[in-house]
Scaffold this motif. Structure first.
Motif: not given
Lengths: 520, 254
Positions: A477-479, A488-495, A500-504
C-alpha cells in the motif's frame, strides 16, 4: 529466599506437570509449599485442579501437531529440526541469564511470600491495581522483540548450501532458513472466503452499503450459530468476520472456552496465589503494562484488567501443557543447595512463560470483548496456548514467527521486487520495520475494530499466516512513498501509524488478488 | 509398531554419480545404502523404520531368497516421497516407516535390503537416512492369545464348501431386488399370488413382517427339516436364505 535458576540445557525435554497423575501433582504442590511454606495453597491447588481435568480433556487439538511416529522422541514433537531446537535453547539460556542477573543486581528474590498486611492491602486494591505506583525504575524488560529478531536473523541450517552468491533462488531478506510457505495461488485457494466476491465484515457493512446485501443475513446466521452452540460452524463463520455483538460468544465457542463454576473457581484460586506470593515476574508485568498498554489511547482504560489477567496467568500451571508442542522449554529453578536434583526442581514462573516487552498487548484487545475477569482470563489463556506462543519461540511451524517473517519477505520479494531492492540498498530491510507488528499480531498497531477483524480470521483459519500477508500488504500500500525514502528511520515513519491509519480487510484481498486498495 | 528389530549391518553409503567421483565438484544426488542380515538368516519384514536427514525420495529393493535358494533383487517401494518440497525443510528430519502393506511385493525371505536415496535439490550439502531398523513379522503363534472370534473378524473370508451352490456374495446382491418387490407388495395389498421367485436358479424365500405368507418347503434345508407352514407368519424383517431345489411360494396377503 533466593532461588538459582539453573541452566535449562542440563535436562532434556520439558518439565511438564502431568495434571492427570495425582502423584506428580502432589509432589509439585509439596515443592511449591515447601518453597513458600504455604501448605493450604498446595492442597487447594490440587483440589481445584481436579475438576479442571475434564476441561483439559475437551481442549481442541486443532492447533496441536499430528500424532508423531512412535520412534520420535518428545523433543521431535516440539520441533522436528535439530538446529532450531538448539537455537531455541541458546535463546532461552540468554533470557535466563538476563533474568538471573537482574535478580542478583536488584537483590529482589524470584519469589517471596507476602506478609499478612500486604496481602490484605492487595485484596482491597484488587480492582484498582493501576492506581498503585510502585517504583519500577530499576526493572527493565527481560528482552524486546528486536533482540529476538537478531536471534532469528542468525538462524542457519548447517546442512544448507548458502555458499553461492547472487542467484535465482537467493533470498534478499534477513531470514535465511529454507522453510516451506505457500505462494499466492495456493493461498487464494486456502483463503477462498476472503475473495473479492464474498461478503466480508469490515468492508460490506459500511454505512453506504445497504445492509440487506450482506450484513443482515450474516448477522442472522451468526445468531443461529451462537444458539446452536456449534464450535465448528463458529470457526467457519468467523472467516468472514464476526458482528461486534456476537464476537465474544463466537470466540468463546471457537476456543472451547467456558465460564463454568469450575473455571471461576480456578481463576479465584489463581487470584489467591497472586495475593499470597509475590513473584519477580510480577514486576516485569507491571513494568510492561505501564510502558505499553497504559500509553495506548485505546487500552489505557483496561490497565486494571490487564494486571488481573496477567498476574494470574503467571501462576497458572495448566499452561505448562502446551510445552509438549511448543519448541520452548519452561525454565526450572531449584531449591537452594539442591541444584540439579530433579525432585527439588520447580518451574519458574509457574506457567513457564517469561513476559517480554509488549506481552500485555496480547491481552489488551480482548478487554473490549469480555468484562468478567474469569472469562477474559479463560479466553486469553486459550488464545495464548494456541497462537500467541508461536510468535516468540523459534520453530519451523507454519504459524511460527520464523515462517511468518519468511513468508512476508518472500511475498515482498516476489511481488514488489523494486521496493524490496530499494529498501535493502538504503539499509532499511523491510523485516526490521514489520517484525514488531507481526510479533504482536498487530495489537497496538491497528485500531481495535480492525484488529479484532484480523483476529477473527486468525481464529477462523486457525493460523497466523494472515498476519504475514497483512504486513506485506501494508508495504504494498505504501510502496510509492517508500520508494522515495532514503533511510530506515524515514521508512518507518512512512508506513502508517496505528492510530492514524485504518486498514481494512481488503488489504488481505490485495495480497491475494492484486486489486485496488481501499484504505479509509 | 513392533518394538523388536532384527540385528543387521548397515553398510557405508555408496554414491551413484556420473563421471569420476573424486574430480567432479558437484555433489551426488543419489546414495545407495545396503542393509544386510547375518549370513544364512532371512526375515519376513513387517516394517522398515528410519530417521530422515534431508532425503527427498527413497526407493527400496529387497534381495529375496525363493524356495530353490536362488536370490533375486526386487523393488518393493518406488520413489516414496519423504520431502514434499525438496528445496524446503518440510519432512527433512522426520521419523518414517515403510510398512509391509505399502510394499509392491511380499517382503518375505529377505536377506538384504537396499535403500536408494535421492535428493534432487542442490540446496543441501548432505543427505542420508539414519537409524535404519528392520522389524520382522510377528509369529503366528505369539504369546498373546487372541480369542477365536477376533481372529475371525480379521481373516479374509474363507470360502466354505458350497456344494455346487452359487457364491453367497452374488446371491445377496440379487436379494435386493427381492426385498424391493416385497416392500412394494406390502404397500399394495393384493391377493395376487406372487408365484415362484427364482434368483439365478436358486429359489429364495423371504419372510417379512405382518403378511400372511404360506410357504411350502418340500425339501430339506441344511440339517433341518422345515415343515410346511400354514397360517400367518409373524416375523420381523430378516432374510432367510435357503438353498432349496424346489420351493413354491403361495402368498396371499390380507
Amino acid at each position: 529466599m533466593l532461588l538459582i535458576v539453573e541452566d535449562p540445557t542440563a535436562f532434556t525435554g520439558c518439565f511438564v506437570i502431568h495434571l492427570f497423575e495425582e502423584i506428580s501433582l502432589l509432589t509439585f504442590s509439596f515443592l511449591f509449599s515447601s518453597l513458600f511454606s504455604l501448605p493450604s495453597l498446595s492442597l487447594s491447588l490440587f483440589h481445584s485442579l481436579l475438576p479442571f481435568l475434564s476441561l483439559l480433556l475437551t481442549l481442541s487439538l486443532s492447533s496441536q501437531p499430528l500424532p508423531s511416529h512412535p520412534a520420535a522422541p518428545p523433543e521431535h514433537a516440539k520441533e522436528p529440526l535439530a538446529y532450531m531446537r538448539k537455537a531455541q535453547v541458546n535463546w532461552e539460556k540468554r533470557i535466563l541469564k538476563s533474568l538471573n542477573s537482574m535478580c542478583t543486581e536488584l537483590g529482589v528474590p524470584l519469589a517471596r511470600k507476602r506478609p499478612a498486611v500486604e496481602q490484605k492491602e492487595l485484596t482491597n486494591k484488587w480492582n484498582e491495581m493501576g492506581t498503585d505506583e510502585p517504583d519500577l525504575s530499576r526493572f527493565r524488560p527481560v528482552y524486546a522483540p528486536k533482540d529476538f529478531l537478531e536471534v532469528l536473523i542468525s538462524l542457519r541450517n548447517p546442512n544448507h548450501d548458502s555458499s553461492e552468491e547472487a542467484s535465482a533462488k537467493s533470498h534478499w531478506g534477513l531470514i535465511q532458513v529454507p522453510l516451506h510457505d505457500r505462494d499466492i495461488p495456493q493461498m487464494r485457494e486456502a483463503y477462498s472466503e476472503l475473495s473479492l466476491t464474498t461478503g466480508q465484515l469490515g468492508i460490506d457493512d459500511h454505512t453506504h452499503v445497504p445492509p440487506d446485501l450482506f450484513e443482515s443475513e450474516h448477522t442472522r446466521i451468526g445468531k443461529k450459530v451462537v444458539n446452536e452452540q456449534d464450535s465448528a460452524a463458529a470457526q467457519q463463520y468467523s472467516r468472514q468476520g464476526c458482528p461486534t455483538g456476537l464476537r465474544a460468544d463466537l470466540w468463546a465457542l471457537i476456543l472451547n472456552s467456558t465460564n463454568e463454576p469450575e473455571d471461576v473457581m480456578h481463576y479465584e484460586q489463581l487470584k489467591a496465589g497472586v495475593i499470597h506470593h509475590d513473584l519477580l515476574v510480577d514486576n516485569l508485568i507491571y513494568k510492561d503494562v505501564k510502558l505499553t498498554a497504559s500509553n495506548d489511547d485505546y487500552y489505557f482504560v483496561f490497565e486494571d484488567f490487564l494486571y488481573q489477567v496477567l498476574l494470574c496467568f503467571s501462576r497458572d500451571t495448566a499452561v505448562l501443557e502446551h510445552f509438549s508442542y511448543n519448541s520452548a522449554t519452561p525454565p526450572k529453578s531449584y531449591i537452594q543447595g539442591k541444584v540439579g536434583v530433579e525432585e527439588f526442581a520447580v518451574v519458574y514462573p509457574p506457567n513457564g512463560v517469561i513476559p517480554f516487552h509488549g506481552f500485555s498487548m496480547y491481552v489488551a484487545p480482548l478487554c473490549f470483548l469480555y468484562n468478567e475477569p474469569s472469562k477474559l482470563y479463560s479466553v486469553f489463556r486459550e488464545m495464548y496456548v494456541r497462537y500467541f506462543f508461536r510468535l516468540h519461540s523459534v520453530s519451523s511451524s507454519t504459524s511460527g514467527i520464523v515462517s511468518l517473517c519468511l513468508q512476508f519477505e518472500r511475498l515482498l520479494q516476489t511481488h514488489l521486487p523494486q521496493l524490496f531492492y530499494h529498501l535493502r540498498e538504503i539499509g532499511a530491510q523491510p523485516l526490521r520495520i514489520a517484525f514488531k507488528w507481526m510479533v504482536r499480531a498487530f495489537s497496538g498497531y491497528l485500531s481495535t475494530d480492525q484488529l479484532l477483524l484480523l483476529w477473527d480470521r486468525i481464529l477462523g483459519y486457525d493460523s497466523l499466516e494472515i498476519v504475514a500477508v497483512l504486513a506485506a500488504a501494508v508495504f504494498a500500500f505504501r510502496a510509492e512513498n517508500l520508494m522515495e525514502v532514503t533511510s530506515l528511520t524515514s521508512a518507518e515513519v512512512s508506513v502508517p501509524r496505528p492510530q492514524a491509519g485504518r486498514l481494512s480487510p481488503t488489504h488481505t484481498h490485495t495480497g491475494f488478488h492484486s486489486g485496488p486498495w481501499l484504505l479509509k | 509398531m513392533s518394538v523388536n528389530t532384527v540385528p543387521c549391518t548397515v553398510k557405508p553409503t555408496v554414491t551413484l554419480q556420473i563421471g569420476d567421483a573424486e574430480t567432479d565438484s558437484s555433489r551426488p544426488g543419489v546414495y545407495v545404502i545396503d542393509v544386510t542380515l547375518p549370513i544364512g538368516q532371512t526375515v519376513n519384514i513387517q516394517e522398515i523404520s528410519f530417521k530422515n536427514y534431508y532425503t527427498a525420495y527413497v526407493s527400496v529393493r529387497l534381495l529375496r531368497r525363493d524356495g530353490e535358494g536362488a536370490a533375486k533383487w526386487v523393488t518393493c517401494l518406488r520413489n516414496h516421497c519423504l520431502m514434499p518440497s525438496p528445496h524446503t525443510e518440510e519432512g527433512s528430519q522426520d521419523y518414517c516407516s515403510v510398512y509391509r502393506q505399502q510394499m509392491l511385493i511380499e517382503p518375505d525371505n529377505v536377506t538384504s535390503v537396499r535403500l536408494i536415496l535421492r535428493q534432487p535439490s542442490s540446496a543441501w550439502l548432505n543427505f542420508s537416512v539414519e537409524d535404519i531398523k528392520i522389524h520382522p513379522c510377528l509369529n503366528e503363534d505369539s504369546e498373546w492369545d487372541i480369542p477365536d472370534w477376533l481372529s475371525d473378524l480379521t481373516q479374509v473370508d474363507q470360502l466354505c464348501d458350497l456344494q455346487g451352490l452359487p457364491d453367497p456374495q452374488t446371491v445377496s446382491c440379487s436379494i435386493q431386488q427381492m426385498w424391493a418387490l416385497t416392500e412394494v407388495m406390502q404397500t399394495n395389498q393384493t391377493t395376487a399370488s406372487i408365484g415362484r421367485f427364482d434368483v439365478r436358479g436358486v429359489p429364495i424365500v423371504y419372510l417379512h413382517m405382518e403378511s400372511n405368507v404360506h410357504i411350502t418347503f418340500p425339501a430339506v434345508v441344511g440339517e433341518k427339516d422345515l415343515e410346511s407352514k400354514e397360517g400367518p407368519v409373524m416375523l420381523h424383517h430378516f432374510l432367510f436364505i435357503y438353498w432349496l431345489n424346489n420351493v413354491s411360494i403361495q402368498t396371499s396377503l390380507r
